[in-house]
Design a protein around this motif. Structure first.
Motif, PDB file in Angstrom:
ATOM      1  N   THR A   1      50.630 -33.305  37.557  1.00  0.00           N
ATOM      2  CA  THR A   1      50.945 -32.000  37.014  1.00  0.00           C
ATOM      3  C   THR A   1      49.802 -31.074  37.399  1.00  0.00           C
ATOM      4  O   THR A   1      48.643 -31.380  37.130  1.00  0.00           O
ATOM      5  N   LEU A   2      50.121 -29.976  38.048  1.00  0.00           N
ATOM      6  CA  LEU A   2      49.110 -29.007  38.447  1.00  0.00           C
ATOM      7  C   LEU A   2      49.158 -27.834  37.489  1.00  0.00           C
ATOM      8  O   LEU A   2      50.231 -27.327  37.168  1.00  0.00           O
ATOM      9  N   ILE A   3      47.997 -27.397  37.044  1.00  0.00           N
ATOM     10  CA  ILE A   3      47.903 -26.271  36.125  1.00  0.00           C
ATOM     11  C   ILE A   3      47.097 -25.178  36.802  1.00  0.00           C
ATOM     12  O   ILE A   3      45.981 -25.413  37.267  1.00  0.00           O
ATOM     13  N   PHE A   4      47.687 -23.994  36.873  1.00  0.00           N
ATOM     14  CA  PHE A   4      47.023 -22.831  37.449  1.00  0.00           C
ATOM     15  C   PHE A   4      46.892 -21.792  36.348  1.00  0.00           C
ATOM     16  O   PHE A   4      47.886 -21.291  35.844  1.00  0.00           O
ATOM     17  N   ASP A   5      45.678 -21.471  35.983  1.00  0.00           N
ATOM     18  CA  ASP A   5      45.423 -20.517  34.915  1.00  0.00           C
ATOM     19  C   ASP A   5      45.002 -19.186  35.529  1.00  0.00           C
ATOM     20  O   ASP A   5      43.884 -19.036  36.000  1.00  0.00           O
ATOM     21  N   GLU A   6      45.924 -18.232  35.552  1.00  0.00           N
ATOM     22  CA  GLU A   6      45.711 -16.890  36.071  1.00  0.00           C
ATOM     23  C   GLU A   6      45.154 -16.895  37.496  1.00  0.00           C
ATOM     24  O   GLU A   6      44.258 -16.140  37.841  1.00  0.00           O
ATOM     25  N   VAL A   7      45.746 -17.755  38.342  1.00  0.00           N
ATOM     26  CA  VAL A   7      45.345 -17.821  39.746  1.00  0.00           C
ATOM     27  C   VAL A   7      45.748 -16.554  40.491  1.00  0.00           C
ATOM     28  O   VAL A   7      45.280 -16.297  41.584  1.00  0.00           O
TER      29      VAL A   7
ATOM     30  N   LYS B   1      48.726 -13.474  51.805  1.00  0.00           N
ATOM     31  CA  LYS B   1      48.330 -12.108  52.162  1.00  0.00           C
ATOM     32  C   LYS B   1      46.838 -12.017  52.491  1.00  0.00           C
ATOM     33  O   LYS B   1      46.179 -11.037  52.192  1.00  0.00           O
ATOM     34  N   LEU B   2      46.320 -13.067  53.122  1.00  0.00           N
ATOM     35  CA  LEU B   2      44.943 -13.085  53.616  1.00  0.00           C
ATOM     36  C   LEU B   2      44.977 -13.354  55.121  1.00  0.00           C
ATOM     37  O   LEU B   2      44.325 -14.259  55.635  1.00  0.00           O
ATOM     38  N   GLU B   3      45.759 -12.533  55.835  1.00  0.00           N
ATOM     39  CA  GLU B   3      46.007 -12.752  57.262  1.00  0.00           C
ATOM     40  C   GLU B   3      44.743 -12.689  58.103  1.00  0.00           C
ATOM     41  O   GLU B   3      44.642 -13.371  59.126  1.00  0.00           O
TER      42      GLU B   3
ATOM     43  N   LYS C   1      28.944 -16.572  51.589  1.00  0.00           N
ATOM     44  CA  LYS C   1      29.347 -17.492  50.523  1.00  0.00           C
ATOM     45  C   LYS C   1      30.586 -16.926  49.837  1.00  0.00           C
ATOM     46  O   LYS C   1      30.612 -15.762  49.448  1.00  0.00           O
ATOM     47  N   LEU C   2      31.596 -17.749  49.704  1.00  0.00           N
ATOM     48  CA  LEU C   2      32.888 -17.320  49.161  1.00  0.00           C
ATOM     49  C   LEU C   2      32.727 -16.610  47.823  1.00  0.00           C
ATOM     50  O   LEU C   2      33.299 -15.535  47.613  1.00  0.00           O
ATOM     51  N   ALA C   3      31.950 -17.168  46.935  1.00  0.00           N
ATOM     52  CA  ALA C   3      31.792 -16.588  45.602  1.00  0.00           C
ATOM     53  C   ALA C   3      31.118 -15.226  45.637  1.00  0.00           C
ATOM     54  O   ALA C   3      31.269 -14.438  44.706  1.00  0.00           O
ATOM     55  N   GLU C   4      30.388 -14.919  46.709  1.00  0.00           N
ATOM     56  CA  GLU C   4      29.656 -13.653  46.788  1.00  0.00           C
ATOM     57  C   GLU C   4      30.423 -12.558  47.526  1.00  0.00           C
ATOM     58  O   GLU C   4      30.239 -11.378  47.239  1.00  0.00           O
ATOM     59  N   ILE C   5      31.265 -12.927  48.482  1.00  0.00           N
ATOM     60  CA  ILE C   5      31.904 -11.897  49.311  1.00  0.00           C
ATOM     61  C   ILE C   5      33.345 -11.581  48.912  1.00  0.00           C
ATOM     62  O   ILE C   5      33.854 -10.538  49.261  1.00  0.00           O
TER      63      ILE C   5
ATOM     64  N   GLY D   1      40.633 -11.004  43.216  1.00  0.00           N
ATOM     65  CA  GLY D   1      41.955 -11.372  43.720  1.00  0.00           C
ATOM     66  C   GLY D   1      41.870 -12.255  44.946  1.00  0.00           C
ATOM     67  O   GLY D   1      42.640 -13.206  45.098  1.00  0.00           O
ATOM     68  N   GLU D   2      40.923 -11.953  45.837  1.00  0.00           N
ATOM     69  CA  GLU D   2      40.748 -12.788  47.039  1.00  0.00           C
ATOM     70  C   GLU D   2      40.269 -14.176  46.650  1.00  0.00           C
ATOM     71  O   GLU D   2      40.766 -15.177  47.166  1.00  0.00           O
ATOM     72  N   LEU D   3      39.319 -14.237  45.730  1.00  0.00           N
ATOM     73  CA  LEU D   3      38.794 -15.529  45.291  1.00  0.00           C
ATOM     74  C   LEU D   3      39.905 -16.378  44.687  1.00  0.00           C
ATOM     75  O   LEU D   3      40.019 -17.569  44.986  1.00  0.00           O
ATOM     76  N   SER D   4      40.757 -15.778  43.877  1.00  0.00           N
ATOM     77  CA  SER D   4      41.877 -16.507  43.281  1.00  0.00           C
ATOM     78  C   SER D   4      42.774 -17.094  44.359  1.00  0.00           C
ATOM     79  O   SER D   4      43.216 -18.240  44.260  1.00  0.00           O
ATOM     80  N   ARG D   5      43.048 -16.317  45.402  1.00  0.00           N
ATOM     81  CA  ARG D   5      43.935 -16.798  46.462  1.00  0.00           C
ATOM     82  C   ARG D   5      43.267 -17.853  47.327  1.00  0.00           C
ATOM     83  O   ARG D   5      43.906 -18.818  47.750  1.00  0.00           O
ATOM     84  N   PHE D   6      41.969 -17.729  47.606  1.00  0.00           N
ATOM     85  CA  PHE D   6      41.254 -18.792  48.324  1.00  0.00           C
ATOM     86  C   PHE D   6      41.310 -20.080  47.514  1.00  0.00           C
ATOM     87  O   PHE D   6      41.566 -21.160  48.056  1.00  0.00           O
ATOM     88  N   LEU D   7      41.084 -19.978  46.199  1.00  0.00           N
ATOM     89  CA  LEU D   7      41.108 -21.176  45.366  1.00  0.00           C
ATOM     90  C   LEU D   7      42.501 -21.796  45.311  1.00  0.00           C
ATOM     91  O   LEU D   7      42.640 -23.021  45.282  1.00  0.00           O
TER      92      LEU D   7
END
Length: 185
Positions: free
Chosen positions: A86-92, A17-19, A57-61, A65-71
């Motif tokens: 094994t991949l672990i996603f903590d509150e992504v 959902k970041l079209e 800069k990603l962390a600034e703009i 929720g957007e940062l979580s989805r970019f990550l």
């Protein structure tokens, strides 16, 4: 190759959902006095989240929720060719809800088809996409905090997702909504 990574991350964004978002990597050459064992470049992740906005800069703009989805997109691309992981996603899914949380859940489920994936979430939309559901609880016993993990049965899972949807009091409507979420898997 950074060009391939940029393309692959940008290809992941619409499904999260970041079209209208765009991801870039920026390299700045350091002064020779700042060279170290880590190299001679400073690397920034840049993005824009809306049409017509400028890259920053990603962390600034990005919002939380957007940062979580970019990550999530970046991690998906970086982990793409690894085996037996094994991949672990903590509150992504932090800061997202509704259709966006469902899209994040779909992406995590797709990753789960390829890798063992553990997702820590408070989102009913995301938890409903999983194959197994574990409840982690904390209790204080004699001034010590004890964490417990329990795999939920199908009925317990419905109750937990209903609780996530409704909060304190679980209603029959919340149970029906939980069942619907689980059917959409």
């Amino acid at each position: 190759n950074s060009i391939q990574m940029i393309k692959r991350v940008n290809d992941e964004l619409p499904s999260l959902k970041l079209e209208n978002a765009e991801f870039r990597i920026k390299f700045e050459k350091l002064n020779e006095s700042d060279y170290s064992k880590n190299g001679f470049d400073k690397v920034f992740f840049e993005a824009k989240t809306n049409k017509g906005s400028n890259l920053g800069k990603l962390a600034e703009i990005a919002s939380g929720g957007e940062l979580s989805r970019f990550l999530l997109a970046i991690k998906t691309v970086l982990e793409n060719n690894l085996e037996n992981k094994t991949l672990i996603f903590d509150e992504v899914d932090s800061g997202v809800g509704g259709a966006t949380a469902s899209a994040v859940g779909d992406k995590l489920a797709k990753i789960g088809d390829k890798y063992q994936t553990i997702v820590v979430t408070h989102s009913p939309q995301v938890s409903a996409k999983g194959i197994n559901h574990y409840l982690i609880s904390k209790d204080t016993i004699n001034e010590n905090t004890i964490s417990q993990t329990k795999e939920l049965t199908d009925m317990e899972r419905i109750e937990e997702i209903a609780r996530m949807l409704s909060g304190g009091q679980i209603t029959s409507e919340a149970r029906q909504a939980a069942i619907k979420l689980l059917e959409q898997k």
